[in-house]
Design an enzyme around this catalytic site. Structure first.
Site, PDB file in Angstrom:
ATOM      1  N   SER A   1     -57.979  -3.296   8.048  1.00 32.12           N
ATOM      2  CA  SER A   1     -57.031  -3.508   9.140  1.00 32.12           C
ATOM      3  C   SER A   1     -56.235  -4.773   8.841  1.00 32.12           C
ATOM      4  O   SER A   1     -56.488  -5.459   7.842  1.00 32.12           O
ATOM      5  CB  SER A   1     -57.773  -3.654  10.463  1.00 32.12           C
ATOM      6  N   LYS A   2     -55.307  -5.069   9.732  1.00 26.33           N
ATOM      7  CA  LYS A   2     -54.402  -6.199   9.497  1.00 26.33           C
ATOM      8  C   LYS A   2     -55.126  -7.507   9.172  1.00 26.33           C
ATOM      9  O   LYS A   2     -54.628  -8.321   8.408  1.00 26.33           O
ATOM     10  CB  LYS A   2     -53.516  -6.414  10.721  1.00 26.33           C
ATOM     11  N   ARG A   3     -56.313  -7.670   9.776  1.00 26.03           N
ATOM     12  CA  ARG A   3     -56.972  -8.961   9.532  1.00 26.03           C
ATOM     13  C   ARG A   3     -57.454  -9.104   8.087  1.00 26.03           C
ATOM     14  O   ARG A   3     -57.843 -10.180   7.661  1.00 26.03           O
ATOM     15  CB  ARG A   3     -58.083  -9.222  10.551  1.00 26.03           C
TER      16      ARG A   3
ATOM     17  N   GLY B   1     -55.463  -8.760   5.658  1.00 25.20           N
ATOM     18  CA  GLY B   1     -54.279  -9.123   4.864  1.00 25.20           C
ATOM     19  C   GLY B   1     -53.211  -8.055   4.971  1.00 25.20           C
ATOM     20  O   GLY B   1     -53.184  -7.311   5.950  1.00 25.20           O
TER      21      GLY B   1
END
Ligand code: GLU
Length: 479
Positions: A252-254, A256
């Site tokens: 997911s976005k966290r 990167g």
């Protein structure tokens, strides 16, 4: 029957690297089997779907090199390929299921639904267990309520049976009979839900295989029940392994950059991204890592998929980028790297041959374009390094003599009209320091490097010096 596969993104965001991997697998599988790759836009969620996202996804897929045989922009025999343009078909088929007693209108309000879900939870039962309140309502009565305009959804009358199938990646898969209950197929706004239109389109568009991520397995249960209700056979399914980050959680976005466009913006090579993504869940028969897509088309078969989650590692992707960059011919290398440097970079003022020589040398030192400017410092920086190593070299007894000599020598060569010091001239400088100044070993090499570049460390001087413009050499000497 010729192979037909589709990539069916919902345009609710940017193209995710997981989506790009699915599209790549579909593209390769179609190509390997001389079949068709179809792009279908699943935009029936009116609130979340946006045309800008669709356009951006199309751009990104093209950047990846994944062109489709049928779909938006190219058309085809089974269009339209945007679900929002096919709603009448879904409505008619939903009505057909209602008429056949395989689906029914449900008038539960949101509040009622919530209450029933809570009740089921409190009793430790599946949340949907009480969602079938209107299942056995007299169809005539139901029709009357629908015609009077009462808000309703259409639910599928789940026959409640174990659903089993053989997945081409995961093998035999089985789901218990109470897994999904009477699920919604048409929303209260008259729009179909994903599972419903997906089945209709895969059926009507004659898909032979459905390749998608493992997270869709739960949808497959609903979809298989619907194929059965329509009396048509389902395509083959291949659910590819999940992409996970270092913490083993779903990517997911966290973790990167997860959108394809972020890699495009960072000037990654699309062929490197495709090569890397392909290997996250599939392996080359000879365990070869670096290849071009065309090379693996004949080797691409479903037996080489892995069930285990695949770790997405940006550092590894950078390595793949470096490998692909080093495979480019000189002209392509220049075309790739040159635009990544800022417009006012001194690189652009150098000759074409210089640019080629320079990049052929520095390509060995970098994996991604954003590492290049830092490496070019050794050719252009006029600010001496303040590292402890430089300070140490500067403090050696022998260094001032080298510095004085280098300064005079550069002045002399400049007066002679030299614009780049050649390897021979550099060798002469080294010999002079050795013979005349009697300096040897590290005192000679590091001292000379410091005097010429302002740095105590760096790449081979025999390459660096002939690439350094005389203007920079002079500036370093305060000339
Ligand atoms: N629209 C779905 C998605 O974007 C497609 C899933 C599928 O391939 O069936 O996740």
């Amino acid at each position: 029957m010729s192979v037909r596969v589709r990539f069916a993104p919902s345009p609710t965001g940017l193209l995710h690297i997981g989506g790009a991997r699915t599209a790549l697998y579909c593209h390769l599988f179609a190509k390997a089997n001389k079949g068709s790759f179809v792009l279908r836009i699943e935009d029936t969620d009116l609130e979340r779907s946006k045309r800008e996202y669709e356009d951006a996804m199309i751009e990104d897929l093209k950047w990846c090199g994944l062109e489709w045989h049928e779909g938006p922009q190219v058309g085809g025999d089974f269009g339209p390929y945007r679900q929002s343009e096919r709603t009448q078909l879904y409505k008619d088929l939903a009505q057909q299921l209602v008429d056949e007693g395989k689906a029914y209108p449900c008038f539960l309000t949101n509040e009622e639904l919530e209450e029933l879900t809570e009740k089921a939870k409190a009793e430790n039962k599946a949340p949907h267990i009480y969602h079938d309140k209107y299942r056995d309502l007299d169809p005539v009565e139901a029709k009357k309520r629908v015609e009077s305009g009462e808000t309703h959804v259409i639910r599928f009358k789940n026959p409640g049976k174990v659903v089993s199938f053989t997945d081409l990646v995961r093998g035999d898969v089985s789901f218990p009979e109470d897994m999904v209950g009477d699920f919604v197929i048409m929303r209260s706004n008259g729009m179909p839900v994903y599972n419903f239109c997906c089945v209709i389109d895969d059926w009507k568009m004659k898909m032979t295989h459905v390749m998608r991520a493992e997270e869709h397995l739960n949808n497959t249960v609903r979809q298989l029940l619907l194929y059965e209700a329509f009396g048509v056979s389902a395509p083959e399914f291949a659910h590819c392994s999940l992409l996970v980050g270092e913490d083993r959680q779903k990517l997911s976005k966290r973790h990167g950059a997860t959108s394809v466009v972020q890699y495009k913006d960072q000037q990654f090579l699309p062929q490197a991204l495709m090569n890397y993504l392909c290997l996250l869940g599939w392996s080359h028969p000879e365990e070869k890592d670096i290849w071009d897509l065309d090379e693996i088309v004949p080797l691409f078969d479903l037996s080489r998929f892995s069930k285990s989650p695949a770790l997405y590692d940006i550092e590894k992707l950078k390595h793949f980028n470096g490998e692909h960059m080093r495979r480019l011919d000189t002209q392509a290398l220049v075309s790739y790297l040159k635009p990544t440097l800022s417009k006012d970079h001194a690189f652009h003022q150098q000759s074409e041959q210089w640019q080629k020589d320079c990049l052929e040398f520095f390509k060995e030192k970098i994996n991604t374009p954003n590492e290049l400017p830092e490496h070019l410092e050794v050719l252009f920086s006029t600010t001496p390094s303040d590292s402890p190593e430089s300070a140490e070299v500067a403090s050696w007894e022998s260094t001032p003599a080298i510095r004085a000599y280098v300064k005079e020598e550069i002045k002399r060569l400049d007066n002679e009209g030299v614009s780049f010091i050649s390897v021979d001239q550099f060798n002469e400088m080294t010999n002079h320091c050795k013979k005349e100044l009697k300096i040897k070993g590290k005192f000679l090499f590091k001292g000379l490097r410091l005097a010429l570049t302002g740095m105590a460390e760096g790449p081979d001087l025999k390459v660096v010096i002939p690439l350094t413009p005389m203007s920079v050499m002079k500036a370093r000497q305060g000339l």
